[in-house]
Design a protein around this motif. Sequence first.
Motif, PDB file in Angstrom:
ATOM      1  N   ALA A  64       9.326  -2.382   3.543  1.00 37.20           N
ATOM      2  CA  ALA A  64       9.082  -2.658   2.186  1.00 37.20           C
ATOM      3  C   ALA A  64      10.437  -1.342   0.834  1.00 37.20           C
ATOM      4  O   ALA A  64      10.727  -2.117   0.259  1.00 37.20           O
ATOM      5  CB  ALA A  64       7.785  -3.138   1.717  1.00 37.20           C
ATOM      6  N   GLU A  65      10.017   0.003   1.919  1.00 36.62           N
ATOM      7  CA  GLU A  65      10.514   0.838   0.347  1.00 36.62           C
ATOM      8  C   GLU A  65      12.201   0.816   0.942  1.00 36.62           C
ATOM      9  O   GLU A  65      12.976   1.546   0.267  1.00 36.62           O
ATOM     10  CB  GLU A  65      10.202   2.315   0.793  1.00 36.62           C
ATOM     11  N   ALA A  66      12.786   0.539   2.339  1.00 38.38           N
ATOM     12  CA  ALA A  66      13.493   0.630   2.616  1.00 38.38           C
ATOM     13  C   ALA A  66      14.992  -0.230   3.076  1.00 38.38           C
ATOM     14  O   ALA A  66      16.239   0.495   2.686  1.00 38.38           O
ATOM     15  CB  ALA A  66      14.025   1.340   4.054  1.00 38.38           C
ATOM     16  N   VAL A  67      14.371  -1.336   2.310  1.00 33.83           N
ATOM     17  CA  VAL A  67      15.172  -2.774   2.225  1.00 33.83           C
ATOM     18  C   VAL A  67      14.735  -3.304   0.922  1.00 33.83           C
ATOM     19  O   VAL A  67      14.274  -3.467   0.683  1.00 33.83           O
ATOM     20  CB  VAL A  67      14.680  -3.926   3.088  1.00 33.83           C
ATOM     21  N   PRO A  68      16.146  -3.495   0.048  1.00 38.03           N
ATOM     22  CA  PRO A  68      15.755  -4.423  -1.780  1.00 38.03           C
ATOM     23  C   PRO A  68      15.551  -5.906  -1.226  1.00 38.03           C
ATOM     24  O   PRO A  68      16.545  -6.507  -2.275  1.00 38.03           O
ATOM     25  CB  PRO A  68      17.338  -3.579  -1.807  1.00 38.03           C
ATOM     26  N   LEU A  69      14.622  -6.074  -0.459  1.00 39.62           N
ATOM     27  CA  LEU A  69      14.492  -7.482  -0.510  1.00 39.62           C
ATOM     28  C   LEU A  69      12.846  -8.357  -0.389  1.00 39.62           C
ATOM     29  O   LEU A  69      12.573  -6.776   0.137  1.00 39.62           O
ATOM     30  CB  LEU A  69      15.145  -8.201   0.505  1.00 39.62           C
ATOM     31  N   PRO A  70      12.141  -8.901  -0.744  1.00 35.48           N
ATOM     32  CA  PRO A  70      10.809  -9.170  -0.911  1.00 35.48           C
ATOM     33  C   PRO A  70      10.697  -9.090   0.205  1.00 35.48           C
ATOM     34  O   PRO A  70      11.386  -9.979   1.122  1.00 35.48           O
ATOM     35  CB  PRO A  70      10.774 -10.216  -2.184  1.00 35.48           C
ATOM     36  N   LEU A  71       9.968  -8.527   1.187  1.00 35.77           N
ATOM     37  CA  LEU A  71       9.185  -8.633   1.943  1.00 35.77           C
ATOM     38  C   LEU A  71       7.904  -9.646   2.472  1.00 35.77           C
ATOM     39  O   LEU A  71       7.344  -9.604   2.652  1.00 35.77           O
ATOM     40  CB  LEU A  71       8.995  -7.141   2.796  1.00 35.77           C
ATOM     41  N   ASN A  72       8.575 -10.032   3.506  1.00 33.77           N
ATOM     42  CA  ASN A  72       7.243 -11.221   4.464  1.00 33.77           C
ATOM     43  C   ASN A  72       7.350 -11.114   5.556  1.00 33.77           C
ATOM     44  O   ASN A  72       8.029 -10.404   6.810  1.00 33.77           O
ATOM     45  CB  ASN A  72       8.081 -12.677   4.222  1.00 33.77           C
ATOM     46  N   VAL A  73       5.948 -10.571   5.705  1.00 31.83           N
ATOM     47  CA  VAL A  73       5.290 -10.724   7.165  1.00 31.83           C
ATOM     48  C   VAL A  73       4.346 -12.273   7.522  1.00 31.83           C
ATOM     49  O   VAL A  73       4.108 -13.103   6.476  1.00 31.83           O
ATOM     50  CB  VAL A  73       3.710  -9.400   7.036  1.00 31.83           C
ATOM     51  N   MET A  74       3.635 -11.817   8.873  1.00 33.86           N
ATOM     52  CA  MET A  74       2.825 -12.694   9.382  1.00 33.86           C
ATOM     53  C   MET A  74       1.585 -12.256   9.206  1.00 33.86           C
ATOM     54  O   MET A  74       1.685 -11.826   9.690  1.00 33.86           O
ATOM     55  CB  MET A  74       4.063 -13.765  10.478  1.00 33.86           C
ATOM     56  N   SER A  75       0.411 -13.466   9.390  1.00 34.61           N
ATOM     57  CA  SER A  75      -0.746 -12.852   9.714  1.00 34.61           C
ATOM     58  C   SER A  75      -0.732 -12.551  11.104  1.00 34.61           C
ATOM     59  O   SER A  75      -0.254 -13.327  12.137  1.00 34.61           O
ATOM     60  CB  SER A  75      -1.090 -14.429   9.984  1.00 34.61           C
ATOM     61  N   VAL A  76      -1.022 -11.835  11.662  1.00 33.37           N
ATOM     62  CA  VAL A  76      -1.576 -11.233  13.281  1.00 33.37           C
ATOM     63  C   VAL A  76      -2.558 -10.684  13.280  1.00 33.37           C
ATOM     64  O   VAL A  76      -3.064 -10.212  11.857  1.00 33.37           O
ATOM     65  CB  VAL A  76      -0.602 -10.557  13.877  1.00 33.37           C
ATOM     66  N   PRO A  77      -3.554 -10.543  14.195  1.00 37.41           N
ATOM     67  CA  PRO A  77      -4.499  -9.978  14.227  1.00 37.41           C
ATOM     68  C   PRO A  77      -4.097  -8.659  13.989  1.00 37.41           C
ATOM     69  O   PRO A  77      -3.770  -7.820  14.020  1.00 37.41           O
ATOM     70  CB  PRO A  77      -5.469  -9.868  15.853  1.00 37.41           C
ATOM     71  N   GLY A  78      -5.048  -7.496  12.876  1.00 35.02           N
ATOM     72  CA  GLY A  78      -5.230  -6.669  12.451  1.00 35.02           C
ATOM     73  C   GLY A  78      -4.615  -6.391  11.841  1.00 35.02           C
ATOM     74  O   GLY A  78      -4.329  -4.913  11.162  1.00 35.02           O
ATOM     75  N   LEU A  79      -3.997  -7.344  10.669  1.00 36.76           N
ATOM     76  CA  LEU A  79      -3.072  -7.119   9.968  1.00 36.76           C
ATOM     77  C   LEU A  79      -4.006  -7.255   8.324  1.00 36.76           C
ATOM     78  O   LEU A  79      -4.741  -7.560   8.256  1.00 36.76           O
ATOM     79  CB  LEU A  79      -1.987  -8.531  10.074  1.00 36.76           C
ATOM     80  N   ALA A  80      -3.318  -6.171   7.446  1.00 34.48           N
ATOM     81  CA  ALA A  80      -4.594  -6.136   6.272  1.00 34.48           C
ATOM     82  C   ALA A  80      -4.571  -7.033   5.844  1.00 34.48           C
ATOM     83  O   ALA A  80      -3.678  -7.855   5.825  1.00 34.48           O
ATOM     84  CB  ALA A  80      -3.797  -4.267   5.860  1.00 34.48           C
ATOM     85  N   ASP A  81      -5.161  -7.384   4.646  1.00 34.43           N
ATOM     86  CA  ASP A  81      -5.570  -8.142   3.709  1.00 34.43           C
ATOM     87  C   ASP A  81      -4.700  -8.061   2.076  1.00 34.43           C
ATOM     88  O   ASP A  81      -3.275  -7.154   2.833  1.00 34.43           O
ATOM     89  CB  ASP A  81      -7.018  -7.938   3.434  1.00 34.43           C
ATOM     90  N   SER A  82      -4.396  -8.382   1.676  1.00 34.77           N
ATOM     91  CA  SER A  82      -3.675  -9.033   0.926  1.00 34.77           C
ATOM     92  C   SER A  82      -3.432  -7.778  -0.077  1.00 34.77           C
ATOM     93  O   SER A  82      -2.152  -8.117  -0.563  1.00 34.77           O
ATOM     94  CB  SER A  82      -3.514 -11.013   0.181  1.00 34.77           C
ATOM     95  N   THR A  83      -4.432  -7.646  -1.154  1.00 30.14           N
ATOM     96  CA  THR A  83      -4.854  -6.764  -1.916  1.00 30.14           C
ATOM     97  C   THR A  83      -3.358  -5.535  -0.956  1.00 30.14           C
ATOM     98  O   THR A  83      -2.898  -4.605  -1.962  1.00 30.14           O
ATOM     99  CB  THR A  83      -5.742  -6.349  -2.332  1.00 30.14           C
ATOM    100  N   GLU A  84      -4.000  -4.901   0.008  1.00 28.99           N
ATOM    101  CA  GLU A  84      -3.729  -3.853   0.625  1.00 28.99           C
ATOM    102  C   GLU A  84      -2.356  -4.016   1.227  1.00 28.99           C
ATOM    103  O   GLU A  84      -0.959  -3.381   0.976  1.00 28.99           O
ATOM    104  CB  GLU A  84      -4.411  -3.711   1.852  1.00 28.99           C
ATOM    105  N   LEU A  85      -2.113  -5.147   1.281  1.00 25.78           N
ATOM    106  CA  LEU A  85      -0.230  -5.706   2.131  1.00 25.78           C
ATOM    107  C   LEU A  85       0.112  -4.759   1.029  1.00 25.78           C
ATOM    108  O   LEU A  85       1.103  -5.170   0.750  1.00 25.78           O
ATOM    109  CB  LEU A  85      -0.195  -6.833   2.215  1.00 25.78           C
ATOM    110  N   ALA A  86       0.411  -5.629  -0.254  1.00 32.17           N
ATOM    111  CA  ALA A  86       0.664  -5.880  -1.547  1.00 32.17           C
ATOM    112  C   ALA A  86       0.800  -4.076  -2.191  1.00 32.17           C
ATOM    113  O   ALA A  86       2.041  -3.788  -3.036  1.00 32.17           O
ATOM    114  CB  ALA A  86      -0.511  -6.039  -2.956  1.00 32.17           C
ATOM    115  N   ARG A  87       0.039  -2.926  -1.464  1.00 29.99           N
ATOM    116  CA  ARG A  87      -0.055  -1.230  -2.172  1.00 29.99           C
ATOM    117  C   ARG A  87       1.168  -1.785  -0.923  1.00 29.99           C
ATOM    118  O   ARG A  87       1.867  -0.331  -1.460  1.00 29.99           O
ATOM    119  CB  ARG A  87      -1.280  -1.056  -1.986  1.00 29.99           C
TER     120      ARG A  87
END
Length: 268
Positions: free
Chosen positions: A192-215
């Motif tokens: 997210a810090e290295a690429v100047p595009l909105p980053l999209n991730v996909m739900s997988v087991p163990g992925l952080a919740d949306s609040t943490e993903l926003a951070r």
Amino acid sequence: MSNTIEQFRELHKNTLPLLLPNAWDAGSARLFEDFGATAIATTSAGVAWSLGYQDGYKMPIDDVIALAFRITRAVSVPVSIDFENGYSDDPKVVANNVMRLADWGVAGINLEDGEDDPVLVARKIDAIRNAASKAGVDIFVNLRTDVVLFGLVEPARQVEESISRGNFYAKAGADGLFLPGISRSDDIQKVAEAVPLPLNVMSVPGLADSTELARLGVKRLSAGSGVAQAIWGSAEGIVSHFLKGGDQSPLFADAMHFGHLQELFGKD
């Protein structure tokens, strides 16, 4: 530029990630809109299964275009179509295919690299941009790189390669970077810090919740084929009970009321 596409672009600037419970047909799209989805994206796997195909470039392009028409007719929120590889290796054909989607008011697409040469993918992006410009339309190109999902390089190099491809696709004209399979928070933040595009991730087991993903810098979270798989799993259990002994109780346990379903599709 249509208000729908403007809306879709703005949804990638929110504090919390844009949440996309990917649909597989017009009915699921309308249901998700009713639940409060601010945009609709499709899952190529779910769509393929609903039409009787395997996922992975197996669907006829006319079926994909027809699906786009049905979904845009059924909902009022922006729609993004999972367009796999564009259904051709010829950038001009891919661009023409995308313009057919634009004719129905589609706001965005997912275009994936898979095992293709990134240079070919960049040519497809460029062809889409040129065709859109000539037609006077706008479309959000969310570029999916499968570096992690398909293990295109060894694990130790996946973040580095994802960043490299993300920057390459950004220069080619992509609007967003979709990186399915990534799950480690520190890896997500690095991309997210290295690429100047909105980053999209996909739900997988163990992925952080949306609040943490926003951070961490994530702007878009997709359910992928997860909802479709869950529905297929539920249907398997219900039908299995029914066929084995005529057990009808599972049919009614979590059923949505017939009248509510009718109301969902009351629009002309």
